[in-house]
Design an enzyme around this catalytic site. Structure first.
Site, short mmCIF file in Angstrom:
data_model
loop_
_atom_site.label_atom_id
_atom_site.label_comp_id
_atom_site.label_asym_id
_atom_site.label_seq_id
_atom_site.Cartn_x
_atom_site.Cartn_y
_atom_site.Cartn_z
N HIS A 1 0.87 -1.18 0.00
CA HIS A 1 0.00 0.00 0.00
C HIS A 1 0.91 1.23 0.00
O HIS A 1 2.02 1.18 0.54
CB HIS A 1 -0.84 -0.05 1.27
N GLN B 1 -4.50 -5.04 7.09
CA GLN B 1 -5.56 -5.97 6.65
C GLN B 1 -5.46 -7.30 7.39
O GLN B 1 -6.28 -8.18 7.16
CB GLN B 1 -5.43 -6.23 5.13
C1 LIG Z 1 -2.56 -2.78 3.53
C2 LIG Z 1 -2.88 -1.39 4.00
N1 LIG Z 1 -1.91 -0.66 4.54
C3 LIG Z 1 -2.12 0.59 4.97
C4 LIG Z 1 -3.35 1.18 4.85
C5 LIG Z 1 -3.53 2.58 5.33
O1 LIG Z 1 -4.48 2.64 6.33
P1 LIG Z 1 -4.92 4.05 6.90
O2 LIG Z 1 -5.49 4.81 5.73
O3 LIG Z 1 -5.94 3.72 7.93
O4 LIG Z 1 -3.71 4.70 7.46
C6 LIG Z 1 -4.40 0.47 4.26
C7 LIG Z 1 -5.71 1.09 4.06
O5 LIG Z 1 -6.41 0.80 3.12
C8 LIG Z 1 -4.15 -0.86 3.83
O6 LIG Z 1 -5.11 -1.59 3.28
#
Ligand SMILES: Cc1ncc(COP(=O)(O)O)c(C=O)c1O
Length: 424
Positions: free
Chosen positions: A137, A216
């Site tokens: 991500h 996740q």
């Molecule tokens: C695998 C993963 N990492 C990080 C994030 C980031 O999460 P947040 O937007 O709550 O910081 C997400 C959100 O979709 C995610 O799916």
């Protein structure tokens, strides 16, 4: 006021989930959209919240609203006590050795940035390397790119196999000279559950620390940070039945102890003079300013709720439902649908990204919405992965503990209607 802390319709933790009873705990699932029952299939973006979480946050504001770690009057002390109890609940939920290692952040993104800006700034420079994967991500990519632009270290990438797994063929070679491995425990696009222990062991053997993006993973599988062998683990409250605005960074105490503060201000100091400051103890050293108190208590209630169900039961339910979804969608649409990622439900989470009948994901999502089916369309904050898949975007349906086969059937019916609408 009594707080509802346990899920409705449950007998004991670990029993198979009684989804019909669980749905009643989530007010939003009773909402009607376009005069139809809402079918919420976007929990990978953010989960719905049970009454136990909503009531806890409301109760805090109505009964003990005061700042924490400051006042010496009853409600301030009670707010502080409950916040630290919630921290310990989170510690227990991920089996962290010490409550001092649970740092509250705004979300997983901030947790990754904390590691980059604090640990990274102190440890990375020219000649060093950070190893990431093509399925990360953006939250575990961009913080490293920002720092690399300043510090001049190299970023390397673990590639993927055609079926959406990490290709670890050259892992040892890729790890040579690497100081940090950043890897997602479960892909938010492919659903792939990565072999975290194998990766953290290899990283340690190569002299690297590991940052696991468990955003996740923690909401869906039993999590034991010691068993994962990680040095840092990041996740967000809002994907695990908790509120937005609260995330967690767990880190090994020796590392956190040696790291400089990330943000400066109140709460993170022990002393300040005109000449400088001494930082506070862990975990407050990394928690500058007034924390999101109601959100922390809400996260504590979410953890209680999940523990009452039992994470093994949550995982078992999701495997069953994911297998049903794969079978239903592939069975019904055949070559018309491509579901990315592993085909075996036990090797993946309940995140189903797909291409359908050559239609644009936004068109799909818009027609699904007319049937009150909520899915995500877009690049899912994983643009490097979209490039590997050779697409600009995908549609993504994702399930959680409150979804059932009727929700999957509704998705399949709405997809059939989408095909009829665009391809009559
Ligand atoms: C695998 C993963 N990492 C990080 C994030 C980031 O999460 P947040 O937007 O709550 O910081 C997400 C959100 O979709 C995610 O799916």
């Amino acid at each position: 006021m009594a707080l509802t802390q346990t899920p409705a319709g449950r007998s004991a933790a670990g029993d198979p989930l009684d989804v019909a009873a669980l749905k009643a705990d989530f007010p939003l699932l009773g909402v009607r959209v376009h005069d139809q029952r809402i079918v919420y299939l976007d929990s990978a973006a953010s989960s719905q919240k049970p009454n136990a979480v909503l009531d806890t946050m409301d109760w805090y504001y109505r009964n003990i609203n005061a700042n924490v770690h400051r006042g010496v009057y009853a409600i301030a002390e009670e707010a502080t006590r409950r916040m630290e109890v919630a921290r310990d609940r989170v510690r227990h939920f991920i089996n962290a050795p010490s409550v001092d290692e649970i740092v509250f952040t705004k979300n997983a993104t901030e947790a990754c940035n904390l590691v980059a800006q604090s640990w990274g700034r102190a440890n990375l420079g020219e000649g060093d390397a950070v190893l990431l994967t093509h399925m990360e991500h953006h939250a575990n990519i961009v913080p490293w790119q920002i720092l690399a632009a300043e510090r001049g270290f190299e970023i390397r990438w673990i590639p993927l196999t055609p079926d959406g797994q990490l290709d670890l063929t050259d892992l040892e070679q890729l790890l040579r000279g690497v100081k940090l491995l950043g890897v997602t425990a479960m892909s938010n696009v492919l659903g792939t559950i990565n072999p975290v222990r194998r990766l953290t062991d290899a990283a340690r053997a190569a002299g690297a620390v590991s940052l696991i993006d468990a955003c996740q993973y923690v909401p869906h599988l039993p999590t034991d940070v010691v068993e994962l062998g990680a040095d840092f683990v990041a996740f967000s409250g809002h994907k695990m039945l908790g509120p937005t605005g609260i995330g967690v960074l767990w880190g090994r105490r020796e590392l956190l102890d040696a790291m400089p503060p990330f943000l400066g201000g109140g709460e993170m100091i022990r002393d300040v003079t005109v000449n400088g400051f001494t930082p506070n103890d862990l975990p407050w050293k990394f928690e500058a300013g007034t924390p999101p108190i109601a959100e922390i208590l809400g996260l504590g209630a979410a953890v209680d709720y999940l523990e009452a169900l039992g994470m093994a039961a949550v995982r078992a339910h999701e495997i069953e439902l994911t297998a049903y979804a794969l079978e239903t969608l592939n069975g019904r649409f055949g070559d018309g649908i491509t579901i990315y990622g592993p085909t075996d439900a036990t090797a993946r989470g309940g995140v189903l990204s797909f291409a359908f009948q050559g239609l644009h994901p936004h068109d799909i999502s818009q027609v699904l919405d007319e049937h009150a089916v909520c899915v995500r369309a877009g690049h899912h904050c994983a643009k490097p992965l979209m490039r590997v898949l050779g697409v600009g975007a995908t549609a993504r349906a994702s399930v959680y503990l409150y979804n059932d086969e009727a929700d999957i059937d509704a998705l399949a019916d709405a997809l059939a209607a989408t095909a009829d609408f665009f391809l009559p």
